[in-house]
Design a protein around this motif. Structure first.
Motif, PDB file in Angstrom:
ATOM      1  N   ASN A 148      -2.192 -27.145 -11.909  1.00  0.00           N
ATOM      2  CA  ASN A 148      -1.291 -28.252 -11.615  1.00  0.00           C
ATOM      3  C   ASN A 148       0.070 -28.098 -12.272  1.00  0.00           C
ATOM      4  OD1 ASN A 148      -3.160 -29.540 -10.005  1.00  0.00           O
ATOM      5  ND2 ASN A 148      -4.014 -30.721 -11.693  1.00  0.00           N
ATOM      6  N   GLY A 149       0.118 -27.390 -13.355  1.00  0.00           N
ATOM      7  CA  GLY A 149       1.383 -27.209 -14.045  1.00  0.00           C
ATOM      8  C   GLY A 149       2.199 -26.047 -13.509  1.00  0.00           C
ATOM      9  N   ASN A 150       1.694 -25.379 -12.464  1.00  0.00           N
ATOM     10  CA  ASN A 150       2.385 -24.226 -11.875  1.00  0.00           C
ATOM     11  C   ASN A 150       2.571 -23.090 -12.870  1.00  0.00           C
ATOM     12  OD1 ASN A 150       2.648 -25.441  -9.411  1.00  0.00           O
ATOM     13  ND2 ASN A 150       4.706 -26.178  -9.778  1.00  0.00           N
ATOM     14  N   GLU A 151       1.803 -23.097 -13.924  1.00  0.00           N
ATOM     15  CA  GLU A 151       1.965 -22.040 -14.912  1.00  0.00           C
ATOM     16  C   GLU A 151       1.078 -20.849 -14.628  1.00  0.00           C
ATOM     17  OE1 GLU A 151       3.080 -25.127 -18.533  1.00  0.00           O
ATOM     18  OE2 GLU A 151       1.496 -23.653 -18.786  1.00  0.00           O
ATOM     19  N   ARG A 152       0.112 -21.017 -13.749  1.00  0.00           N
ATOM     20  CA  ARG A 152      -0.747 -19.890 -13.418  1.00  0.00           C
ATOM     21  C   ARG A 152      -1.104 -19.930 -11.935  1.00  0.00           C
ATOM     22  NH1 ARG A 152      -4.732 -17.940 -17.925  1.00  0.00           N
ATOM     23  NH2 ARG A 152      -2.696 -17.727 -18.852  1.00  0.00           N
ATOM     24  N   LEU A 153      -0.900 -18.789 -11.305  1.00  0.00           N
ATOM     25  CA  LEU A 153      -1.224 -18.598  -9.899  1.00  0.00           C
ATOM     26  C   LEU A 153      -2.401 -17.638  -9.823  1.00  0.00           C
ATOM     27  CD1 LEU A 153      -0.232 -19.039  -6.895  1.00  0.00           C
ATOM     28  CD2 LEU A 153       0.985 -16.874  -7.186  1.00  0.00           C
ATOM     29  N   TYR A 154      -3.307 -17.887  -8.876  1.00  0.00           N
ATOM     30  CA  TYR A 154      -4.491 -17.056  -8.754  1.00  0.00           C
ATOM     31  C   TYR A 154      -4.633 -16.521  -7.325  1.00  0.00           C
ATOM     32  CZ  TYR A 154      -5.742 -19.598 -13.000  1.00  0.00           C
ATOM     33  OH  TYR A 154      -5.743 -20.154 -14.249  1.00  0.00           O
ATOM     34  N   LEU A 155      -5.336 -15.405  -7.214  1.00  0.00           N
ATOM     35  CA  LEU A 155      -5.753 -14.901  -5.910  1.00  0.00           C
ATOM     36  C   LEU A 155      -7.186 -14.408  -6.058  1.00  0.00           C
ATOM     37  CD1 LEU A 155      -4.822 -14.399  -2.978  1.00  0.00           C
ATOM     38  CD2 LEU A 155      -4.383 -12.024  -3.654  1.00  0.00           C
ATOM     39  N   GLN A 156      -8.116 -15.179  -5.524  1.00  0.00           N
ATOM     40  CA  GLN A 156      -9.509 -14.770  -5.512  1.00  0.00           C
ATOM     41  C   GLN A 156      -9.739 -13.912  -4.284  1.00  0.00           C
ATOM     42  OE1 GLN A 156     -12.081 -15.364  -7.775  1.00  0.00           O
ATOM     43  NE2 GLN A 156     -13.213 -13.933  -6.488  1.00  0.00           N
ATOM     44  N   MET A 157     -10.169 -12.687  -4.504  1.00  0.00           N
ATOM     45  CA  MET A 157     -10.358 -11.735  -3.410  1.00  0.00           C
ATOM     46  C   MET A 157     -11.830 -11.360  -3.321  1.00  0.00           C
ATOM     47  SD  MET A 157      -7.007  -9.324  -3.953  1.00  0.00           S
ATOM     48  CE  MET A 157      -7.629  -8.584  -5.456  1.00  0.00           C
ATOM     49  N   ASN A 158     -12.458 -11.718  -2.222  1.00  0.00           N
ATOM     50  CA  ASN A 158     -13.871 -11.409  -1.986  1.00  0.00           C
ATOM     51  C   ASN A 158     -14.012 -10.459  -0.802  1.00  0.00           C
ATOM     52  OD1 ASN A 158     -14.576 -13.275  -4.038  1.00  0.00           O
ATOM     53  ND2 ASN A 158     -14.637 -14.958  -2.550  1.00  0.00           N
ATOM     54  N   SER A 159     -15.165  -9.856  -0.697  1.00  0.00           N
ATOM     55  CA  SER A 159     -15.451  -8.928   0.409  1.00  0.00           C
ATOM     56  C   SER A 159     -14.333  -7.915   0.582  1.00  0.00           C
ATOM     57  CB  SER A 159     -15.651  -9.714   1.714  1.00  0.00           C
ATOM     58  OG  SER A 159     -16.698 -10.650   1.584  1.00  0.00           O
ATOM     59  N   LEU A 160     -13.939  -7.314  -0.511  1.00  0.00           N
ATOM     60  CA  LEU A 160     -12.804  -6.394  -0.493  1.00  0.00           C
ATOM     61  C   LEU A 160     -13.096  -5.169   0.369  1.00  0.00           C
ATOM     62  CD1 LEU A 160     -11.706  -6.789  -4.182  1.00  0.00           C
ATOM     63  CD2 LEU A 160     -10.218  -7.085  -2.199  1.00  0.00           C
ATOM     64  N   LYS A 161     -12.039  -4.688   1.016  1.00  0.00           N
ATOM     65  CA  LYS A 161     -12.110  -3.523   1.883  1.00  0.00           C
ATOM     66  C   LYS A 161     -11.152  -2.453   1.369  1.00  0.00           C
ATOM     67  CE  LYS A 161     -12.772  -6.591   5.863  1.00  0.00           C
ATOM     68  NZ  LYS A 161     -12.238  -6.976   7.198  1.00  0.00           N
ATOM     69  N   PRO A 162     -11.402  -1.186   1.704  1.00  0.00           N
ATOM     70  CA  PRO A 162     -10.472  -0.132   1.271  1.00  0.00           C
ATOM     71  C   PRO A 162      -9.027  -0.405   1.690  1.00  0.00           C
ATOM     72  CG  PRO A 162     -12.492   0.841   2.051  1.00  0.00           C
ATOM     73  CD  PRO A 162     -12.596  -0.630   2.364  1.00  0.00           C
ATOM     74  N   GLU A 163      -8.835  -1.045   2.826  1.00  0.00           N
ATOM     75  CA  GLU A 163      -7.480  -1.337   3.282  1.00  0.00           C
ATOM     76  C   GLU A 163      -6.790  -2.431   2.475  1.00  0.00           C
ATOM     77  OE1 GLU A 163     -10.284  -1.218   5.137  1.00  0.00           O
ATOM     78  OE2 GLU A 163     -10.252  -2.749   6.737  1.00  0.00           O
ATOM     79  N   ASP A 164      -7.508  -3.053   1.553  1.00  0.00           N
ATOM     80  CA  ASP A 164      -6.887  -4.013   0.630  1.00  0.00           C
ATOM     81  C   ASP A 164      -6.244  -3.310  -0.566  1.00  0.00           C
ATOM     82  OD1 ASP A 164      -9.701  -6.141   1.193  1.00  0.00           O
ATOM     83  OD2 ASP A 164      -7.689  -6.378   2.042  1.00  0.00           O
ATOM     84  N   THR A 165      -6.431  -2.017  -0.667  1.00  0.00           N
ATOM     85  CA  THR A 165      -5.859  -1.243  -1.771  1.00  0.00           C
ATOM     86  C   THR A 165      -4.344  -1.336  -1.774  1.00  0.00           C
ATOM     87  OG1 THR A 165      -7.713   0.297  -1.883  1.00  0.00           O
ATOM     88  CG2 THR A 165      -5.591   1.076  -2.712  1.00  0.00           C
ATOM     89  N   GLY A 166      -3.780  -1.519  -2.957  1.00  0.00           N
ATOM     90  CA  GLY A 166      -2.327  -1.565  -3.087  1.00  0.00           C
ATOM     91  C   GLY A 166      -1.902  -2.220  -4.379  1.00  0.00           C
ATOM     92  N   MET A 167      -0.606  -2.265  -4.566  1.00  0.00           N
ATOM     93  CA  MET A 167      -0.031  -2.979  -5.706  1.00  0.00           C
ATOM     94  C   MET A 167       0.186  -4.416  -5.269  1.00  0.00           C
ATOM     95  SD  MET A 167       0.936  -2.479  -8.845  1.00  0.00           S
ATOM     96  CE  MET A 167       1.461  -0.776  -9.054  1.00  0.00           C
ATOM     97  N   ALA A 178       0.844  -1.182   0.000  1.00  0.00           N
ATOM     98  CA  ALA A 178       0.000   0.000   0.000  1.00  0.00           C
ATOM     99  C   ALA A 178       0.889   1.244   0.000  1.00  0.00           C
ATOM    100  CB  ALA A 178      -0.911   0.000   1.220  1.00  0.00           C
ATOM    101  N   PRO A 179       0.380   2.362  -0.486  1.00  0.00           N
ATOM    102  CA  PRO A 179       1.184   3.595  -0.504  1.00  0.00           C
ATOM    103  C   PRO A 179       1.691   3.940   0.886  1.00  0.00           C
ATOM    104  CG  PRO A 179      -0.815   3.871  -1.795  1.00  0.00           C
ATOM    105  CD  PRO A 179      -0.945   2.557  -1.104  1.00  0.00           C
ATOM    106  N   GLY A 180       2.992   4.187   0.990  1.00  0.00           N
ATOM    107  CA  GLY A 180       3.576   4.575   2.257  1.00  0.00           C
ATOM    108  C   GLY A 180       3.800   3.448   3.239  1.00  0.00           C
ATOM    109  N   LYS A 181       3.527   2.221   2.814  1.00  0.00           N
ATOM    110  CA  LYS A 181       3.682   1.081   3.712  1.00  0.00           C
ATOM    111  C   LYS A 181       4.657   0.067   3.136  1.00  0.00           C
ATOM    112  CE  LYS A 181      -0.839   1.349   5.935  1.00  0.00           C
ATOM    113  NZ  LYS A 181      -2.051   0.582   6.332  1.00  0.00           N
ATOM    114  N   GLU A 182       5.150  -0.802   3.991  1.00  0.00           N
ATOM    115  CA  GLU A 182       6.048  -1.848   3.526  1.00  0.00           C
ATOM    116  C   GLU A 182       5.265  -2.945   2.815  1.00  0.00           C
ATOM    117  OE1 GLU A 182       9.535  -1.499   6.963  1.00  0.00           O
ATOM    118  OE2 GLU A 182       8.408  -3.343   6.716  1.00  0.00           O
ATOM    119  N   ARG A 183       5.956  -3.627   1.942  1.00  0.00           N
ATOM    120  CA  ARG A 183       5.346  -4.753   1.251  1.00  0.00           C
ATOM    121  C   ARG A 183       5.064  -5.873   2.243  1.00  0.00           C
ATOM    122  NH1 ARG A 183       8.690  -6.495  -3.762  1.00  0.00           N
ATOM    123  NH2 ARG A 183      10.142  -7.138  -2.123  1.00  0.00           N
ATOM    124  N   GLU A 184       3.909  -6.486   2.129  1.00  0.00           N
ATOM    125  CA  GLU A 184       3.552  -7.571   3.044  1.00  0.00           C
ATOM    126  C   GLU A 184       3.111  -8.807   2.277  1.00  0.00           C
ATOM    127  OE1 GLU A 184       0.204  -6.719   5.567  1.00  0.00           O
ATOM    128  OE2 GLU A 184      -1.082  -6.106   3.901  1.00  0.00           O
TER     129      GLU A 184
END
Length: 119
Positions: free
Chosen positions: A71-90, A38-44
């Motif tokens: 299974n082939g490790n060629e694609r990684l996913y992150l499903q994000m539900n119930s998003l909050k403003p504090e989830d904002t970031g790169m 997030a802006p101004g914060k460390e990467r977590e």
């Protein structure tokens, strides 16, 4: 040459969902992970997944985010539900080939990131 490329970021209202994807060079990764900064914060570290599918999550995203990979490790996913403003970031995809996630402190490979904005 290992290459990680993220996609799927965007702007969403609080309570909404996004699914991030990371396309990886075909390789045997011992650990893959999603990080955010997030802006101004460390990467977590947000979530990790071992080669055997074992997952871990940062406390604030437990029950809302799900990390997965094909299974082939060629694609990684992150499903994000119930998003909050504090989830904002790169959000960054990371991977390593040496150790399982519990032993991985420094990741060898990183993507360029995809922006997630929750308002």
């Amino acid at each position: 040459h290992v290459q990680l490329v993220e996609s799927g970021g965007g702007s969403v209202q609080a309570g909404g969902s996004l699914r991030l994807s990371c396309t990886a060079s075909r390789y045997t990764y011992s650990c893959m992970a999603w990080f955010r900064q997030a802006p101004g914060k460390e990467r977590e570290e947000v979530a990790t997944i071992d080669s055997d599918g074992t997952t871990t999550y940062e406390d604030s995203v437990k029950g809302r985010f799900t990390i997965s990979k094909d299974n082939g490790n060629e694609r990684l996913y992150l499903q994000m539900n119930s998003l909050k403003p504090e989830d904002t970031g790169m959000y960054y995809c990371a991977a390593d080939v040496r150790y399982e996630c519990a032993m991985t402190i420094v990741y060898s490979y990183w993507g360029q990131g995809t922006q997630v904005t929750v308002s």
